[in-house]
Motif scaffolding. Structure first.
Motif, mmCIF file in Angstrom:
data_model
loop_
_atom_site.group_PDB
_atom_site.id
_atom_site.type_symbol
_atom_site.label_atom_id
_atom_site.label_comp_id
_atom_site.label_asym_id
_atom_site.label_seq_id
_atom_site.Cartn_x
_atom_site.Cartn_y
_atom_site.Cartn_z
ATOM 1 N N THR A 56 67.655 29.926 63.409
ATOM 2 C CA THR A 56 67.559 30.717 62.082
ATOM 3 C C THR A 56 67.841 29.785 61.213
ATOM 4 N N GLY A 57 67.213 29.291 59.756
ATOM 5 C CA GLY A 57 67.159 28.395 59.301
ATOM 6 C C GLY A 57 68.397 28.881 58.146
ATOM 7 N N ASP A 58 68.671 28.351 57.202
ATOM 8 C CA ASP A 58 68.999 29.069 56.302
ATOM 9 C C ASP A 58 68.382 29.282 54.352
ATOM 10 N N GLY A 59 67.329 29.429 55.114
ATOM 11 C CA GLY A 59 65.622 29.662 53.458
ATOM 12 C C GLY A 59 65.663 28.104 53.092
ATOM 13 N N ASN A 60 66.103 27.245 53.119
ATOM 14 C CA ASN A 60 65.846 25.781 52.654
ATOM 15 C C ASN A 60 65.587 24.737 53.703
ATOM 16 N N THR A 61 66.081 24.959 55.101
ATOM 17 C CA THR A 61 65.818 23.980 56.072
ATOM 18 C C THR A 61 64.266 23.581 56.628
ATOM 19 N N VAL A 62 63.828 22.666 56.214
ATOM 20 C CA VAL A 62 62.708 21.824 56.413
ATOM 21 C C VAL A 62 62.579 21.665 57.581
ATOM 22 N N VAL A 63 61.884 21.746 58.052
ATOM 23 C CA VAL A 63 60.514 21.122 59.238
ATOM 24 C C VAL A 63 59.251 21.089 59.547
ATOM 25 N N LYS A 64 58.915 19.916 59.674
ATOM 26 C CA LYS A 64 57.456 20.091 60.238
ATOM 27 C C LYS A 64 56.720 20.164 60.948
ATOM 28 N N GLY A 65 56.802 21.567 61.316
ATOM 29 C CA GLY A 65 56.100 22.671 62.219
ATOM 30 C C GLY A 65 57.267 23.186 63.234
ATOM 31 N N ILE A 66 56.276 24.348 63.616
ATOM 32 C CA ILE A 66 57.056 24.625 64.236
ATOM 33 C C ILE A 66 55.954 25.508 65.852
ATOM 34 N N THR A 67 56.055 24.842 67.134
ATOM 35 C CA THR A 67 55.527 25.739 67.828
ATOM 36 C C THR A 67 56.538 26.350 68.631
ATOM 37 N N ILE A 68 56.114 27.311 69.298
ATOM 38 C CA ILE A 68 56.857 28.410 70.133
ATOM 39 C C ILE A 68 56.127 28.780 71.328
ATOM 40 N N SER A 69 56.546 28.538 72.655
ATOM 41 C CA SER A 69 56.111 28.376 73.949
ATOM 42 C C SER A 69 57.104 28.934 74.513
ATOM 43 N N ALA A 70 57.545 29.853 74.633
ATOM 44 C CA ALA A 70 57.994 31.219 75.558
ATOM 45 C C ALA A 70 58.620 32.258 74.637
ATOM 46 N N SER A 71 58.696 32.966 75.347
ATOM 47 C CA SER A 71 58.663 34.460 75.222
ATOM 48 C C SER A 71 60.450 34.784 74.665
ATOM 49 N N ASN A 72 59.983 36.368 73.741
ATOM 50 C CA ASN A 72 61.686 36.625 73.255
ATOM 51 C C ASN A 72 62.786 35.719 72.382
ATOM 52 N N VAL A 73 61.932 35.911 71.397
ATOM 53 C CA VAL A 73 62.542 34.630 70.127
ATOM 54 C C VAL A 73 62.059 34.354 69.002
ATOM 55 N N VAL A 74 63.650 35.176 68.153
ATOM 56 C CA VAL A 74 63.710 35.081 67.289
ATOM 57 C C VAL A 74 63.428 34.175 66.072
ATOM 58 N N ILE A 75 62.745 33.548 65.406
ATOM 59 C CA ILE A 75 62.265 32.182 64.045
ATOM 60 C C ILE A 75 62.528 32.743 63.212
ATOM 61 N N GLU A 76 63.411 32.366 61.867
ATOM 62 C CA GLU A 76 63.121 32.449 60.980
ATOM 63 C C GLU A 76 63.735 31.758 60.171
ATOM 64 N N GLY A 77 63.928 31.809 59.136
ATOM 65 C CA GLY A 77 64.522 31.330 57.599
ATOM 66 C C GLY A 77 63.971 29.560 57.228
ATOM 67 N N PHE A 78 62.929 28.849 57.802
ATOM 68 C CA PHE A 78 61.928 27.650 57.784
ATOM 69 C C PHE A 78 61.642 27.217 56.436
ATOM 70 N N GLN A 79 61.544 26.300 56.516
ATOM 71 C CA GLN A 79 60.092 26.336 54.878
ATOM 72 C C GLN A 79 59.233 24.673 55.751
ATOM 73 N N VAL A 80 58.126 25.409 56.843
ATOM 74 C CA VAL A 80 57.605 24.183 56.808
ATOM 75 C C VAL A 80 56.314 23.763 55.965
ATOM 76 N N LEU A 81 56.481 22.176 56.068
ATOM 77 C CA LEU A 81 56.416 21.779 54.538
ATOM 78 C C LEU A 81 55.316 20.606 55.212
ATOM 79 N N ASN A 82 53.795 20.277 55.253
ATOM 80 C CA ASN A 82 53.192 19.341 55.228
ATOM 81 C C ASN A 82 53.124 19.070 56.856
ATOM 82 N N ALA A 83 53.354 20.062 57.639
ATOM 83 C CA ALA A 83 53.429 20.276 58.992
ATOM 84 C C ALA A 83 51.633 20.046 59.565
ATOM 85 N N ALA A 84 51.357 18.928 60.735
ATOM 86 C CA ALA A 84 50.073 19.647 61.163
ATOM 87 C C ALA A 84 49.835 20.582 61.193
ATOM 88 N N ALA A 85 48.377 21.050 61.052
ATOM 89 C CA ALA A 85 48.499 22.261 61.096
ATOM 90 C C ALA A 85 47.655 23.296 63.085
#
Length: 272
Positions: A56-85
């Motif tokens: 869980t990010g706080d809504g302002n937590t910046v990362v440069k992309g998100i890759t999920i290679s797993a099951s039973n995961v929740v991802i929330e509250g991130f800003q993905v800015l200028n990531a590699a597509a």
């Protein structure tokens, strides 16, 4: 808004996040604050059915992309800015991605989000400024295909905003789309797309190919196009209702003859 209470771990940098992820157990919540804008979040370990690992990010937590290679995961509250597509990629089962922002990923096909797997929830995300920067790439808000990737059953895409999208809001190619983005094993079926906003630049906002039993309701489409929705290559069993069309869109749906079985919705206007 993301809930950063009941956190098993609190982290503020990439090293702490990697350590927390490596030791996480099913049912645990990892809360992330700060700017991790030089780091792509890589999730390779999941929880269990009914006890996912939540990051869980706080809504302002910046990362440069998100890759999920797993099951039973929740991802929330991130800003993905200028990531590699793609800005976010999901490959797994029982994954929820919600309340994130993706803006202007680059490279490849310049896609905002790609998903592969079963029992997925894509909820309340904002994906914007998806354009190929003159490269000619097929830049979509969301995309899935089955050539060398898993098919997808039981997918809920609800309450998302696709804004300033150069091409389509969703390009979906199921296993029956052999020779293009399809092929492979399994079935892509039983999807619901509801309460989304789709501002697009292609000749349709959604292109559904060889995906069965798709419900498309209560969405808003904005653009200048022949249609909002295309159903093609045996996209049977579709149910379309209560969608709002912008003034520049000529028809709700276009459909191939092999997609008509089980269809419920407005009269199709031409092909997909």
């Amino acid at each position: 808004m993301p809930n950063q209470t009941n956190c098993g771990k609190q982290v503020t940098d990439a090293a702490g996040l990697n350590q927390a992820l490596s030791s996480a157990q099913g049912g645990e919540r990892i809360c992330v604050k700060g700017n991790l804008g030089s780091v792509r979040l890589e999730i390779k370990k999941g929880g269990t059915n009914g006890a996912p690992i939540t990051i869980t990010g706080d809504g302002n937590t910046v990362v440069k992309g998100i890759t999920i290679s797993a099951s039973n995961v929740v991802i929330e509250g991130f800003q993905v800015l200028n990531a590699a597509a793609p800005g976010i990629q999901i490959q797994g089962n029982g994954v929820t991605v919600q309340d994130n922002t993706v803006k202007h990923p680059s490279g490849g096909d310049y896609d905002g989000l790609r998903f592969f797997g079963n029992n997925l929830k894509i909820l309340h995300n904002t994906i914007s400024d998806i354009n190929p920067q003159g490269s000619g790439a097929h830049a979509d808000c969301m995309q899935t295909f089955t050539s060398d990737m898993p098919s997808s059953e039981n997918v809920l895409i609800d309450g998302n905003r696709c804004d300033k999208i150069d091409n389509q809001c969703l390009m979906a190619e199921g296993p029956g789309d052999v020779g293009d983005g399809g092929g492979g094993d399994g079935t892509s079926a039983n999807w619901t797309l509801s309460n989304n906003y789709c501002q697009f630049g292609a000749s349709q906002g959604l292109m559904i190919e060889a995906v069965q039993n798709v419900t498309i309701r209560n969405n808003e489409f904005a653009g200048n196009a022949d249609k909002a929705i295309g159903l093609d290559i045996g996209a049977t069993g579709a149910k379309i209702s209560a969608n709002k069309m912008g003034t520049g869109i000529k028809a709700v749906v276009g459909m191939s003859s092999d997609s008509k079985k089980g269809y419920q919705g407005p009269q199709p206007q031409g092909g997909p």
